[in-house]
Scaffold this motif. Sequence first.
Motif, PDB file in Angstrom:
ATOM      1  N   ASP A  29       0.842  -1.203   0.000  1.00 58.70           N
ATOM      2  CA  ASP A  29       0.000   0.000   0.000  1.00 58.70           C
ATOM      3  C   ASP A  29       0.876   1.250   0.000  1.00 58.70           C
ATOM      4  O   ASP A  29       0.607   2.216  -0.726  1.00 58.70           O
ATOM      5  CB  ASP A  29      -0.916   0.017   1.224  1.00 58.70           C
ATOM      6  CG  ASP A  29      -2.064  -0.978   1.105  1.00 58.70           C
ATOM      7  OD1 ASP A  29      -2.320  -1.450  -0.020  1.00 58.70           O
ATOM      8  OD2 ASP A  29      -2.680  -1.285   2.138  1.00 58.70           O
ATOM      9  N   TYR A  30       1.921   1.222   0.818  1.00 59.61           N
ATOM     10  CA  TYR A  30       2.828   2.372   0.919  1.00 59.61           C
ATOM     11  C   TYR A  30       3.593   2.576  -0.384  1.00 59.61           C
ATOM     12  O   TYR A  30       3.736   3.711  -0.867  1.00 59.61           O
ATOM     13  CB  TYR A  30       3.804   2.155   2.073  1.00 59.61           C
ATOM     14  CG  TYR A  30       4.806   3.275   2.256  1.00 59.61           C
ATOM     15  CD1 TYR A  30       4.414   4.504   2.788  1.00 59.61           C
ATOM     16  CD2 TYR A  30       6.139   3.108   1.880  1.00 59.61           C
ATOM     17  CE1 TYR A  30       5.329   5.530   2.952  1.00 59.61           C
ATOM     18  CE2 TYR A  30       7.060   4.133   2.041  1.00 59.61           C
ATOM     19  CZ  TYR A  30       6.648   5.339   2.574  1.00 59.61           C
ATOM     20  OH  TYR A  30       7.545   6.361   2.715  1.00 59.61           O
ATOM     21  N   LEU A  31       4.081   1.498  -0.982  1.00 58.91           N
ATOM     22  CA  LEU A  31       4.821   1.611  -2.240  1.00 58.91           C
ATOM     23  C   LEU A  31       3.938   2.188  -3.346  1.00 58.91           C
ATOM     24  O   LEU A  31       4.397   3.003  -4.156  1.00 58.91           O
ATOM     25  CB  LEU A  31       5.367   0.243  -2.661  1.00 58.91           C
ATOM     26  CG  LEU A  31       6.460  -0.352  -1.773  1.00 58.91           C
ATOM     27  CD1 LEU A  31       6.892  -1.716  -2.306  1.00 58.91           C
ATOM     28  CD2 LEU A  31       7.667   0.568  -1.645  1.00 58.91           C
ATOM     29  N   GLU A  32       2.690   1.786  -3.371  1.00 63.89           N
ATOM     30  CA  GLU A  32       1.767   2.329  -4.374  1.00 63.89           C
ATOM     31  C   GLU A  32       1.526   3.812  -4.145  1.00 63.89           C
ATOM     32  O   GLU A  32       1.478   4.597  -5.101  1.00 63.89           O
ATOM     33  CB  GLU A  32       0.456   1.553  -4.346  1.00 63.89           C
ATOM     34  CG  GLU A  32       0.575   0.155  -4.942  1.00 63.89           C
ATOM     35  CD  GLU A  32      -0.739  -0.616  -4.890  1.00 63.89           C
ATOM     36  OE1 GLU A  32      -1.670  -0.171  -4.163  1.00 63.89           O
ATOM     37  OE2 GLU A  32      -0.835  -1.658  -5.565  1.00 63.89           O
ATOM     38  N   ARG A  33       1.383   4.215  -2.886  1.00 66.07           N
ATOM     39  CA  ARG A  33       1.181   5.639  -2.585  1.00 66.07           C
ATOM     40  C   ARG A  33       2.394   6.457  -2.990  1.00 66.07           C
ATOM     41  O   ARG A  33       2.269   7.626  -3.337  1.00 66.07           O
ATOM     42  CB  ARG A  33       0.894   5.839  -1.088  1.00 66.07           C
ATOM     43  CG  ARG A  33      -0.438   5.305  -0.621  1.00 66.07           C
ATOM     44  CD  ARG A  33      -0.862   5.921   0.706  1.00 66.07           C
ATOM     45  NE  ARG A  33       0.127   5.758   1.749  1.00 66.07           N
ATOM     46  CZ  ARG A  33       0.201   4.694   2.547  1.00 66.07           C
ATOM     47  NH1 ARG A  33      -0.654   3.691   2.393  1.00 66.07           N
ATOM     48  NH2 ARG A  33       1.127   4.617   3.494  1.00 66.07           N
ATOM     49  N   ARG A  34       3.568   5.834  -2.930  1.00 70.34           N
ATOM     50  CA  ARG A  34       4.801   6.526  -3.297  1.00 70.34           C
ATOM     51  C   ARG A  34       5.139   6.359  -4.793  1.00 70.34           C
ATOM     52  O   ARG A  34       6.223   6.721  -5.231  1.00 70.34           O
ATOM     53  CB  ARG A  34       5.965   5.991  -2.453  1.00 70.34           C
ATOM     54  CG  ARG A  34       5.943   6.420  -0.991  1.00 70.34           C
ATOM     55  CD  ARG A  34       6.151   7.937  -0.871  1.00 70.34           C
ATOM     56  NE  ARG A  34       6.311   8.382   0.480  1.00 70.34           N
ATOM     57  CZ  ARG A  34       7.383   9.037   0.939  1.00 70.34           C
ATOM     58  NH1 ARG A  34       8.373   9.327   0.130  1.00 70.34           N
ATOM     59  NH2 ARG A  34       7.437   9.442   2.192  1.00 70.34           N
ATOM     60  N   ASN A  35       4.203   5.786  -5.531  1.00 70.07           N
ATOM     61  CA  ASN A  35       4.366   5.606  -6.979  1.00 70.07           C
ATOM     62  C   ASN A  35       5.560   4.740  -7.362  1.00 70.07           C
ATOM     63  O   ASN A  35       6.185   4.942  -8.402  1.00 70.07           O
ATOM     64  CB  ASN A  35       4.472   6.967  -7.684  1.00 70.07           C
ATOM     65  CG  ASN A  35       3.209   7.785  -7.554  1.00 70.07           C
ATOM     66  OD1 ASN A  35       2.106   7.270  -7.706  1.00 70.07           O
ATOM     67  ND2 ASN A  35       3.354   9.067  -7.246  1.00 70.07           N
ATOM     68  N   PHE A  36       5.867   3.786  -6.509  1.00 69.56           N
ATOM     69  CA  PHE A  36       6.866   2.782  -6.857  1.00 69.56           C
ATOM     70  C   PHE A  36       6.111   1.549  -7.347  1.00 69.56           C
ATOM     71  O   PHE A  36       5.343   0.938  -6.607  1.00 69.56           O
ATOM     72  CB  PHE A  36       7.738   2.417  -5.657  1.00 69.56           C
ATOM     73  CG  PHE A  36       8.785   1.370  -5.973  1.00 69.56           C
ATOM     74  CD1 PHE A  36       9.957   1.723  -6.615  1.00 69.56           C
ATOM     75  CD2 PHE A  36       8.575   0.035  -5.645  1.00 69.56           C
ATOM     76  CE1 PHE A  36      10.919   0.763  -6.934  1.00 69.56           C
ATOM     77  CE2 PHE A  36       9.526  -0.928  -5.944  1.00 69.56           C
ATOM     78  CZ  PHE A  36      10.703  -0.564  -6.589  1.00 69.56           C
TER      79      PHE A  36
END
Length: 285
Positions: A29-36
């Motif tokens: 979820d965090y990686l998606e929010r950070r556009n990774f």
Amino acid sequence: MNSVYTRRSIINENYVSKKTKKDLRSLFDYLERRNFENFPKILDINDRELKTEYIKDINIKDKSKALMEVVSLLHYKTSEYKDVSKNKYKEIYEKISDNIEYLTNYYNKLITNIERKTYFSPSEYLVARHFSIILSSLSYSKKELDLWYEIVESKTKERVVIVHNNLKKEHLLRGEKDYLINWDNYIVDTPVLDLYKFYSNEGFTEDFEELYNIYNNTFNLTKEENKLLFILMSIPKKIEFLTNEIKSSFNIKKILDVLYKTRSLVTSLESQIYVAENTDETKQE
């Protein structure tokens, strides 16, 4: 079928299902929010199992370069500064310092015992002949550690990133893009850890200076991060004699070869950093 998947539970070539060591939902979820986006598409996930799309890996020659590009992007997109207590830096300093002191005492006793002998075994001769690189590596690490601590001891912020913490070439897949897999060991910490662990596992066999520069093209290490990286890389592994003399000599030679390569590498990188810093200062003037 990809060899990297042999330890996984392959259902078919549409998806991969594997047991996880910890709940990875918050991570993705965090990686998606950070556009990774360099991880396989998540099809289903819970606290015990991860189901992703199956990636048919395309064999590429320069997988280490691709890995550095993806990891630098991971660190760049997840980088943030967090409050840090002085105790954390002190604990890091003391832990590394204690290890250096332990190894220094260990090696001094080791060489003393060797030099008492009239005849050396091949492995003992290797240690005696190249003992200077061991001592100089320990001395360098201790000196630089003290300088590192002078830089960080008064800091109240630290730069942290998502650290994959299990970097190997086999954990990068090339499909439509490059994908990082096997995230079970991830932590939030200094980016230095990913570079150091990759160097320790596989990077010492590569042109690591080139890989370092590829990484820094996207995500520049700070002065204190570079120092910490070079310190960790320079600390020698513990040499132990085996009952099998051939294996013992082989293992010792490998450790010594890494020390020599690391010394040359660190010297070159320090020179490169020095030139870059002084060039920047000249431009500002």
